[in-house]
Motif scaffolding. Structure first.
Motif, mmCIF file in Angstrom:
data_model
loop_
_atom_site.group_PDB
_atom_site.id
_atom_site.type_symbol
_atom_site.label_atom_id
_atom_site.label_comp_id
_atom_site.label_asym_id
_atom_site.label_seq_id
_atom_site.Cartn_x
_atom_site.Cartn_y
_atom_site.Cartn_z
ATOM 1 N N ARG A 29 31.954 -6.175 33.546
ATOM 2 C CA ARG A 29 33.019 -5.998 32.553
ATOM 3 C C ARG A 29 34.302 -5.493 33.218
ATOM 4 O O ARG A 29 35.398 -5.928 32.868
ATOM 5 C CB ARG A 29 32.578 -5.044 31.442
ATOM 6 N N ALA A 30 34.181 -4.606 34.202
ATOM 7 C CA ALA A 30 35.354 -4.090 34.915
ATOM 8 C C ALA A 30 36.060 -5.197 35.696
ATOM 9 O O ALA A 30 37.274 -5.141 35.901
ATOM 10 C CB ALA A 30 34.949 -2.956 35.854
ATOM 11 N N MET A 31 35.303 -6.219 36.118
ATOM 12 C CA MET A 31 35.886 -7.352 36.840
ATOM 13 C C MET A 31 36.518 -8.362 35.886
ATOM 14 O O MET A 31 37.074 -9.358 36.317
ATOM 15 C CB MET A 31 34.811 -8.057 37.678
ATOM 16 N N GLY A 32 36.408 -8.105 34.581
ATOM 17 C CA GLY A 32 37.000 -8.998 33.601
ATOM 18 C C GLY A 32 36.084 -10.120 33.149
ATOM 19 O O GLY A 32 36.525 -11.055 32.494
ATOM 20 N N ILE A 33 34.813 -10.035 33.482
ATOM 21 C CA ILE A 33 33.849 -11.053 33.066
ATOM 22 C C ILE A 33 33.631 -10.932 31.559
ATOM 23 O O ILE A 33 33.258 -9.873 31.063
ATOM 24 C CB ILE A 33 32.503 -10.896 33.808
ATOM 25 N N CYS A 34 33.870 -12.021 30.840
ATOM 26 C CA CYS A 34 33.733 -12.012 29.378
ATOM 27 C C CYS A 34 32.530 -12.816 28.898
ATOM 28 O O CYS A 34 32.330 -12.956 27.693
ATOM 29 C CB CYS A 34 35.002 -12.570 28.740
ATOM 30 N N SER A 35 31.747 -13.347 29.822
ATOM 31 C CA SER A 35 30.558 -14.116 29.449
ATOM 32 C C SER A 35 29.591 -13.238 28.672
ATOM 33 O O SER A 35 29.597 -12.015 28.801
ATOM 34 C CB SER A 35 29.845 -14.639 30.697
ATOM 35 N N THR A 36 28.752 -13.873 27.882
ATOM 36 C CA THR A 36 27.736 -13.150 27.134
ATOM 37 C C THR A 36 26.706 -12.571 28.093
ATOM 38 O O THR A 36 26.216 -13.268 28.973
ATOM 39 C CB THR A 36 27.040 -14.089 26.134
ATOM 40 N N ILE A 37 26.395 -11.300 27.915
ATOM 41 C CA ILE A 37 25.370 -10.646 28.723
ATOM 42 C C ILE A 37 24.253 -10.207 27.785
ATOM 43 O O ILE A 37 24.486 -9.456 26.842
ATOM 44 C CB ILE A 37 25.916 -9.424 29.485
ATOM 45 N N VAL A 38 23.055 -10.713 28.053
ATOM 46 C CA VAL A 38 21.882 -10.365 27.260
ATOM 47 C C VAL A 38 20.965 -9.517 28.128
ATOM 48 O O VAL A 38 20.571 -9.934 29.214
ATOM 49 C CB VAL A 38 21.133 -11.630 26.786
ATOM 50 N N GLY A 39 20.646 -8.326 27.658
ATOM 51 C CA GLY A 39 19.745 -7.443 28.381
ATOM 52 C C GLY A 39 18.339 -7.533 27.821
ATOM 53 O O GLY A 39 18.149 -7.597 26.611
ATOM 54 N N VAL A 40 17.371 -7.563 28.713
ATOM 55 C CA VAL A 40 15.963 -7.582 28.323
ATOM 56 C C VAL A 40 15.278 -6.449 29.070
ATOM 57 O O VAL A 40 15.372 -6.362 30.292
ATOM 58 C CB VAL A 40 15.295 -8.932 28.675
ATOM 59 N N SER A 41 14.616 -5.577 28.327
ATOM 60 C CA SER A 41 13.999 -4.414 28.948
ATOM 61 C C SER A 41 12.772 -3.989 28.165
ATOM 62 O O SER A 41 12.613 -4.339 26.998
ATOM 63 C CB SER A 41 15.002 -3.255 28.987
ATOM 64 N N SER A 42 11.922 -3.226 28.814
ATOM 65 C CA SER A 42 10.765 -2.654 28.123
ATOM 66 C C SER A 42 11.131 -1.327 27.465
ATOM 67 O O SER A 42 10.336 -0.755 26.744
ATOM 68 C CB SER A 42 9.613 -2.448 29.104
ATOM 69 N N ARG A 43 12.337 -0.856 27.690
ATOM 70 C CA ARG A 43 12.785 0.407 27.098
ATOM 71 C C ARG A 43 13.171 0.186 25.647
ATOM 72 O O ARG A 43 13.966 -0.694 25.335
ATOM 73 C CB ARG A 43 13.970 0.963 27.869
ATOM 74 N N SER A 44 12.620 0.998 24.764
ATOM 75 C CA SER A 44 12.889 0.801 23.343
ATOM 76 C C SER A 44 13.411 2.054 22.652
ATOM 77 O O SER A 44 13.549 2.069 21.439
ATOM 78 C CB SER A 44 11.622 0.317 22.639
ATOM 79 N N MET A 45 13.709 3.090 23.419
ATOM 80 C CA MET A 45 14.258 4.307 22.826
ATOM 81 C C MET A 45 15.678 4.020 22.346
ATOM 82 O O MET A 45 16.466 3.393 23.056
ATOM 83 C CB MET A 45 14.269 5.445 23.847
ATOM 84 N N GLU A 46 15.994 4.464 21.146
ATOM 85 C CA GLU A 46 17.281 4.157 20.540
ATOM 86 C C GLU A 46 18.464 4.610 21.395
ATOM 87 O O GLU A 46 19.453 3.890 21.533
ATOM 88 C CB GLU A 46 17.360 4.799 19.153
ATOM 89 N N ASP A 47 18.366 5.790 22.014
ATOM 90 C CA ASP A 47 19.476 6.278 22.836
ATOM 91 C C ASP A 47 19.648 5.439 24.103
ATOM 92 O O ASP A 47 20.767 5.234 24.573
ATOM 93 C CB ASP A 47 19.306 7.757 23.183
ATOM 94 N N GLU A 48 18.561 4.914 24.646
ATOM 95 C CA GLU A 48 18.659 4.054 25.824
ATOM 96 C C GLU A 48 19.295 2.713 25.465
ATOM 97 O O GLU A 48 20.114 2.184 26.211
ATOM 98 C CB GLU A 48 17.292 3.844 26.459
ATOM 99 N N ILE A 49 18.917 2.161 24.316
ATOM 100 C CA ILE A 49 19.510 0.904 23.860
ATOM 101 C C ILE A 49 21.003 1.093 23.636
ATOM 102 O O ILE A 49 21.811 0.242 24.013
ATOM 103 C CB ILE A 49 18.806 0.400 22.582
ATOM 104 N N LEU A 50 21.396 2.211 23.049
ATOM 105 C CA LEU A 50 22.807 2.508 22.823
ATOM 106 C C LEU A 50 23.569 2.549 24.145
ATOM 107 O O LEU A 50 24.680 2.021 24.247
ATOM 108 C CB LEU A 50 22.960 3.831 22.073
ATOM 109 N N LYS A 51 22.975 3.127 25.182
ATOM 110 C CA LYS A 51 23.616 3.163 26.502
ATOM 111 C C LYS A 51 23.831 1.751 27.038
ATOM 112 O O LYS A 51 24.877 1.447 27.604
ATOM 113 C CB LYS A 51 22.768 3.965 27.494
ATOM 114 N N PHE A 52 22.839 0.879 26.862
ATOM 115 C CA PHE A 52 22.987 -0.510 27.299
ATOM 116 C C PHE A 52 24.153 -1.180 26.574
ATOM 117 O O PHE A 52 24.981 -1.856 27.179
ATOM 118 C CB PHE A 52 21.712 -1.318 27.024
ATOM 119 N N MET A 53 24.210 -0.995 25.257
ATOM 120 C CA MET A 53 25.252 -1.642 24.465
ATOM 121 C C MET A 53 26.633 -1.078 24.818
ATOM 122 O O MET A 53 27.606 -1.823 24.914
ATOM 123 C CB MET A 53 24.962 -1.492 22.972
ATOM 124 N N GLU A 54 26.721 0.226 25.029
ATOM 125 C CA GLU A 54 27.991 0.843 25.410
ATOM 126 C C GLU A 54 28.458 0.367 26.781
ATOM 127 O O GLU A 54 29.652 0.333 27.058
ATOM 128 C CB GLU A 54 27.871 2.367 25.390
#
Length: 66
Positions: free
Chosen positions: A14-39
């Motif tokens: 994102r800092a390089m200006g990449i605007c492509s869609t980024i989809v994250g896949v993880s085994s982490r399901s804690m709400e605060d961890e997901i929020l960190k990914f989205m942020e």
């Protein structure tokens, strides 16, 4: 092979200006961890395991309609 974590890689893209869609896949399901990914800049997050229906749903959201 050089490896970095999802949060750092997403922030760098994102800092390089990449605007492509980024989809994250993880085994982490804690709400605060997901929020960190989205942020960090993910457009979509999905918890593992993936199946065909979930993958089709994600692709349907990010693929332009013809």
């Amino acid at each position: 092979m050089y490896s970095r974590n999802c949060l750092k890689a997403t922030k760098e893209l994102r800092a390089m200006g990449i605007c492509s869609t980024i989809v994250g896949v993880s085994s982490r399901s804690m709400e605060d961890e997901i929020l960190k990914f989205m942020e960090a800049g993910l457009d979509e997050y999905q918890e593992k395991p993936l199946n065909n229906a979930i993958l089709s749903s994600i692709l349907g959201k990010i693929t332009p309609t013809v």
